[in-house]
Motif scaffolding. Structure first.
Motif, PDB file in Angstrom:
ATOM      1  N   ASP A 190       0.638  -0.694  -0.486  1.00 31.75           N
ATOM      2  CA  ASP A 190      -0.575   0.435  -0.152  1.00 31.75           C
ATOM      3  C   ASP A 190       0.518   1.106  -0.126  1.00 31.75           C
ATOM      4  N   ARG A 191       0.997   2.111  -0.813  1.00 34.32           N
ATOM      5  CA  ARG A 191       0.828   2.963  -0.749  1.00 34.32           C
ATOM      6  C   ARG A 191       1.858   4.304   0.202  1.00 34.32           C
ATOM      7  N   ASP A 192       0.410   4.542   1.170  1.00 38.21           N
ATOM      8  CA  ASP A 192       0.993   4.889   2.708  1.00 38.21           C
ATOM      9  C   ASP A 192       1.739   3.820   3.814  1.00 38.21           C
ATOM     10  N   PHE A 193       1.900   2.588   3.591  1.00 36.64           N
ATOM     11  CA  PHE A 193       2.295   1.687   4.134  1.00 36.64           C
ATOM     12  C   PHE A 193       3.837   1.726   3.960  1.00 36.64           C
ATOM     13  N   ARG A 194       4.074   2.048   2.942  1.00 35.59           N
ATOM     14  CA  ARG A 194       5.450   2.127   1.837  1.00 35.59           C
ATOM     15  C   ARG A 194       6.289   4.026   2.682  1.00 35.59           C
ATOM     16  N   GLU A 195       5.014   5.148   2.471  1.00 32.06           N
ATOM     17  CA  GLU A 195       5.553   6.174   3.229  1.00 32.06           C
ATOM     18  C   GLU A 195       5.754   5.773   4.793  1.00 32.06           C
ATOM     19  N   THR A 196       5.228   5.348   4.933  1.00 28.51           N
ATOM     20  CA  THR A 196       5.864   5.002   7.049  1.00 28.51           C
ATOM     21  C   THR A 196       7.023   4.382   6.767  1.00 28.51           C
ATOM     22  N   LEU A 197       7.052   2.694   5.980  1.00 28.58           N
ATOM     23  CA  LEU A 197       7.781   2.527   5.831  1.00 28.58           C
ATOM     24  C   LEU A 197       9.455   3.160   6.075  1.00 28.58           C
ATOM     25  N   TYR A 198       9.206   4.183   5.078  1.00 25.94           N
ATOM     26  CA  TYR A 198      10.273   4.662   4.456  1.00 25.94           C
ATOM     27  C   TYR A 198      10.970   6.052   5.161  1.00 25.94           C
ATOM     28  N   HIS A 199      10.123   6.656   5.466  1.00 26.60           N
ATOM     29  CA  HIS A 199      10.346   6.951   7.091  1.00 26.60           C
ATOM     30  C   HIS A 199      11.132   7.075   8.076  1.00 26.60           C
ATOM     31  N   MET A 200      10.354   5.178   8.490  1.00 30.13           N
ATOM     32  CA  MET A 200      10.955   4.570   9.376  1.00 30.13           C
ATOM     33  C   MET A 200      12.635   3.742   9.913  1.00 30.13           C
ATOM     34  N   GLY A 201      13.103   3.708   7.927  1.00 27.29           N
ATOM     35  CA  GLY A 201      13.605   2.760   7.699  1.00 27.29           C
ATOM     36  C   GLY A 201      14.643   3.752   7.683  1.00 27.29           C
ATOM     37  N   LYS A 202      14.849   5.585   7.347  1.00 27.54           N
ATOM     38  CA  LYS A 202      15.557   6.318   7.561  1.00 27.54           C
ATOM     39  C   LYS A 202      15.963   6.585   8.919  1.00 27.54           C
ATOM     40  N   ALA A 203      15.112   6.185   9.650  1.00 26.08           N
ATOM     41  CA  ALA A 203      15.646   6.511  10.849  1.00 26.08           C
ATOM     42  C   ALA A 203      16.650   5.553  10.930  1.00 26.08           C
ATOM     43  N   LEU A 204      16.176   4.000  11.337  1.00 19.76           N
ATOM     44  CA  LEU A 204      17.211   2.966  11.757  1.00 19.76           C
ATOM     45  C   LEU A 204      18.152   2.890  10.638  1.00 19.76           C
ATOM     46  N   ASP A 205      18.569   3.790   9.339  1.00 25.09           N
ATOM     47  CA  ASP A 205      19.740   3.559   8.641  1.00 25.09           C
ATOM     48  C   ASP A 205      20.390   4.089   9.792  1.00 25.09           C
ATOM     49  N   ALA A 206      20.088   6.086  10.429  1.00 29.13           N
ATOM     50  CA  ALA A 206      20.430   6.830  10.225  1.00 29.13           C
ATOM     51  C   ALA A 206      21.045   6.120  11.944  1.00 29.13           C
ATOM     52  N   ASP A 207      20.258   5.808  12.460  1.00 31.68           N
ATOM     53  CA  ASP A 207      20.538   4.439  14.587  1.00 31.68           C
ATOM     54  C   ASP A 207      21.899   3.900  13.383  1.00 31.68           C
ATOM     55  N   ALA A 294      -3.259   0.796  13.879  1.00 36.03           N
ATOM     56  CA  ALA A 294      -4.193   1.303  13.647  1.00 36.03           C
ATOM     57  C   ALA A 294      -4.779   2.771  13.061  1.00 36.03           C
ATOM     58  N   ASN A 295      -3.575   3.897  13.493  1.00 36.52           N
ATOM     59  CA  ASN A 295      -3.792   5.042  13.478  1.00 36.52           C
ATOM     60  C   ASN A 295      -3.005   5.153  11.887  1.00 36.52           C
ATOM     61  N   TRP A 296      -2.586   4.119  10.699  1.00 33.12           N
ATOM     62  CA  TRP A 296      -1.656   4.406   9.895  1.00 33.12           C
ATOM     63  C   TRP A 296      -1.844   5.341   8.909  1.00 33.12           C
ATOM     64  N   ARG A 297      -3.486   5.714   8.358  1.00 35.45           N
ATOM     65  CA  ARG A 297      -3.167   5.894   7.466  1.00 35.45           C
ATOM     66  C   ARG A 297      -3.042   7.858   7.907  1.00 35.45           C
ATOM     67  N   GLN A 298      -3.437   8.116   8.933  1.00 36.71           N
ATOM     68  CA  GLN A 298      -3.138   9.302   9.195  1.00 36.71           C
ATOM     69  C   GLN A 298      -1.316   9.962   9.915  1.00 36.71           C
ATOM     70  N   ILE A 299      -1.004   9.481  10.147  1.00 34.57           N
ATOM     71  CA  ILE A 299       0.583   8.888  10.065  1.00 34.57           C
ATOM     72  C   ILE A 299       1.148   9.231   8.648  1.00 34.57           C
ATOM     73  N   ALA A 300       0.213   7.841   8.510  1.00 34.66           N
ATOM     74  CA  ALA A 300       1.237   8.158   6.429  1.00 34.66           C
ATOM     75  C   ALA A 300       1.058   9.443   6.189  1.00 34.66           C
ATOM     76  N   GLY A 301       0.059  10.711   6.178  1.00 38.15           N
ATOM     77  CA  GLY A 301      -0.373  11.107   5.539  1.00 38.15           C
ATOM     78  C   GLY A 301       0.557  12.931   5.729  1.00 38.15           C
ATOM     79  N   ALA A 302       0.543  12.562   7.428  1.00 34.20           N
ATOM     80  CA  ALA A 302       1.016  13.352   8.436  1.00 34.20           C
ATOM     81  C   ALA A 302       2.934  13.400   7.740  1.00 34.20           C
ATOM     82  N   LEU A 303       3.560  12.012   7.698  1.00 32.71           N
ATOM     83  CA  LEU A 303       4.130  12.142   7.172  1.00 32.71           C
ATOM     84  C   LEU A 303       4.587  12.531   5.782  1.00 32.71           C
ATOM     85  N   ARG A 304       4.412  12.460   4.816  1.00 33.67           N
ATOM     86  CA  ARG A 304       3.904  12.882   3.708  1.00 33.67           C
ATOM     87  C   ARG A 304       4.171  14.628   3.402  1.00 33.67           C
TER      88      ARG A 304
END
Length: 326
Positions: A190-207, A294-304
């Motif tokens: 899902d496009r929104d799930f990819r958005e959250t994965l992208y930001h989470m992944g970048k934070a993992l890389d940074a750590d 549960a709130n992944w759509r909202q978080i994805a929108g904010a991240l985008r």
């Protein structure tokens, strides 16, 4: 003349026996019988003993079989977003969060699946009435999120867990649908799930955690090939046709480290996943499995919105620098 006691006559015995029997009958009639018929509780007409209707609370039993993922995800759907973890993952918090990584494009050269990669007898064109072939996507401009997730997927080229080496399974499923491996495993999510994965992944890389994926999108055919603890075919959050709607709707992956102990990245998810609306619901049964909260759509929108804002500012700064250089 000697005195002596005359034996009681039959009439005397009968008299006393009758008297005793009458007394016992009276006790039964006037004492024992009323007690037996009485109740220690007030009568119903007093309305003092009627039990009030109250809801009965029962413990929810989670079926720990093939469909455990269904039950766990259902719990996540009703999870309060204002809870201890949800408080760290609200859209307002996301908008105030400053990323610690550059948002430059991470385009990687495409990697097409060669026939030899899809080993076994499962390759070939998809046929049969039960196969839902996803619509073909038109050519798209390179997307930084898809490119980044594809690069992450390839960090661990060998897909292997306790069930053995299953590197061949994703290529076989992609070839069956006539798709490239990237188009199958990444864009099937899902496009929104990819958005959250992208930001989470970048934070993992940074750590300093170079993470990767054991598995991303899986259609019903690919889910049938999966081994070990898993949802039933059609009910997987990875992209089950009944559960998510199939291709383009997957909202779960199996996460690992490209090198090292995978438990490091799993513990990181437990500590930080809520900020990106991502959870690890089955640490005991399926520790690598992560999915949308549960709130992944909202978080994805904010991240985008945040990502777009940062990109627009960066583009504006570049334009200003170019104008000054002229």
């Amino acid at each position: 003349m000697r005195a002596f006691s005359a034996p009681p006559s039959g009439d005397t015995v009968s008299f006393w026996s009758g008297l005793i029997a009458a007394g016992c009958g009276g006790l039964v009639l006037f004492v024992a019988l009323p007690l037996a018929l009485s109740s220690p509780f007030p009568s119903a007409k007093d309305r003092a003993w009627i039990v009030e209707d109250r809801p009965v609370r029962t413990a929810a039993l989670v079926p720990m079989g093939r469909d455990a993922e269904d039950a766990i995800e259902a719990e996540a759907d009703v999870e309060s977003e204002s809870g201890p973890e949800g408080a760290h993952g609200s859209p307002a918090d996301i908008l105030s969060w400053e990323p610690t990584f550059a948002l430059a494009s991470l385009s990687m050269p495409g990697m097409e699946v060669d026939d030899a990669e899809a080993t076994g007898s499962l390759g070939g064109a998809a046929t049969g009435p039960d196969i839902a072939v996803p619509p073909r996507r038109s050519a798209e401009v390179a997307d930084e999120i898809d490119d980044y997730l594809w690069e992450v997927y390839r960090r661990a080229p060998i897909k292997k867990d306790g069930s053995g080496d299953f590197t061949w399974k994703d290529p076989a499923a992609a070839k069956r649908l006539g798709m490239s491996l990237k188009e199958y495993v990444i864009r099937g999510m899902d496009r929104d799930f990819r958005e959250t994965l992208y930001h989470m992944g970048k934070a993992l890389d940074a750590d300093g955690l170079r993470w990767s994926m054991l598995s991303a999108f899986r259609d019903d055919f690919r889910q049938r090939l999966a081994s070990g603890f898993k949802a039933s075919v059609g009910n997987s959050l990875h992209g089950g046709s009944r559960r998510t709607g199939g291709y383009g709707n997957g909202r779960a992956i199996d996460i690992t480290l490209a090198e090292g102990d995978a438990s490091e990245v799993w513990r990181w998810i437990d500590r930080n996943g809520a900020r990106f609306a991502i959870a690890r619901p089955m640490p005991g049964y399926d520790p690598a499995h992560i999915q949308a909260r549960a709130n992944w759509r909202q978080i994805a929108g904010a991240l985008r919105a945040k990502r777009t804002l940062v990109a627009d500012r960066a583009a504006g700064s570049r334009r200003e620098a170019m104008a000054e250089a002229r």
